[in-house]
Structure formats: C-alpha cells, structure tokens
Scaffold this motif. Structure first.
Motif, PDB file in Angstrom:
ATOM      1  N   UNK A  38       0.841  -1.203   0.000  1.00 13.02           N
ATOM      2  CA  UNK A  38       0.000   0.000   0.000  1.00 13.02           C
ATOM      3  C   UNK A  38       0.878   1.256   0.000  1.00 13.02           C
ATOM      4  N   UNK A  39       1.875   1.279   0.877  1.00 16.03           N
ATOM      5  CA  UNK A  39       2.759   2.437   0.965  1.00 16.03           C
ATOM      6  C   UNK A  39       3.547   2.660  -0.322  1.00 16.03           C
ATOM      7  N   UNK A  40       3.807   1.580  -1.054  1.00 14.59           N
ATOM      8  CA  UNK A  40       4.518   1.681  -2.329  1.00 14.59           C
ATOM      9  C   UNK A  40       3.591   2.095  -3.475  1.00 14.59           C
ATOM     10  N   UNK A  41       2.294   2.219  -3.190  1.00 11.82           N
ATOM     11  CA  UNK A  41       1.347   2.646  -4.216  1.00 11.82           C
ATOM     12  C   UNK A  41       0.785   1.536  -5.075  1.00 11.82           C
ATOM     13  N   UNK A  42       0.927   0.281  -4.629  1.00 16.16           N
ATOM     14  CA  UNK A  42       0.425  -0.848  -5.417  1.00 16.16           C
ATOM     15  C   UNK A  42      -1.098  -0.877  -5.476  1.00 16.16           C
ATOM     16  N   UNK A  43      -1.757  -0.288  -4.465  1.00 23.87           N
ATOM     17  CA  UNK A  43      -3.214  -0.210  -4.411  1.00 23.87           C
ATOM     18  C   UNK A  43      -3.594   0.859  -3.402  1.00 23.87           C
TER      19      UNK A  43
END
Length: 123
Positions: A38-43
């Motif tokens: 989530x923090x990496x922007x995957x979703x």
C-alpha cells in the motif's frame, strides 16, 4: 504514509490493549506485506479494505458452524484479490507460490531457499 487501519468494525485487525495481535509469525508478515505494498502505491487502502470486508462477509455467510475464524487468512486472501485485480500477479502465480510454500518442511530455513521453488540452495 501509514495505512489507515480501522479500530472497530469488520476490517479492524485483532488488538489487545490497543496493540496489534499476531498469533503466528506469518500473520505479521502478511500484515507487513500488505501495508508495504500500500505504501509503495500498489493499491489504495479503500480498495484493500473493501476486498477484506468482502472476504470477511463471504466467510461469515459460507463457513461451517465450527470452522475457526482467522482474520489474517482473510487478510492475505484480500491482498491476493487486490493484487490479482491490479494484474500485479496472476491467479496461477498465486497458486504456484502457495503450493511451493506448502511443500516446505517444518522448520524450514527461509534464508537458504529459492524463493520460487522453496528448495534449499546447493552448497
């Protein structure tokens, strides 16, 4: 950016005295994996939360009366759902990886294993 975890309701993770509770090491790893992705922007978090609630609702409506509830199994399934939906991983890849991990012997040393096959590296 930290994950906006629910404190109450169906998506709220298990807590004791306000602290997250993990019964097994894999549960904390699954939790950390979802938060990191989530923090990496995957979703987005609302996307993950909706998938988690859908998994919890499905379990509540289809589980056997004596079947034990495991929040983090549903958490992990929701993560798989979101990653498959986002085409970050295919259903076949999830199945293959699950089977490889299931074949690992008890007490397996994860540091020396091939991440795909689960077999120990040759010396």
């Amino acid at each position: 950016m930290s994950a906006p975890l629910d404190i109450e309701g169906p998506a709220a993770p298990p807590r004791s005295n306000g602290e997250l509770v993990f019964a097994e090491p894999w549960e904390s790893r699954a939790f950390g994996m979802a938060v990191s992705l989530y923090q990496a922007g995957a979703f987005t978090w609302p996307e993950f939360r909706a998938a988690l609630i859908a998994r919890i609702t499905a379990w509540e409506t289809t589980s056997a009366p004596k079947e034990s509830y495991n929040y983090y199994r549903l958490w992990l399934a929701a993560l798989e759902d979101v990653l498959v939906r986002r085409c970050a991983v295919s259903p076949d890849e999830v199945t293959a990886r699950t089977r490889a991990l299931a074949r690992r012997p008890s007490g397996h040393d994860h540091r020396d294993a091939d991440p795909v096959t689960g077999r120990a590296d040759a010396p």
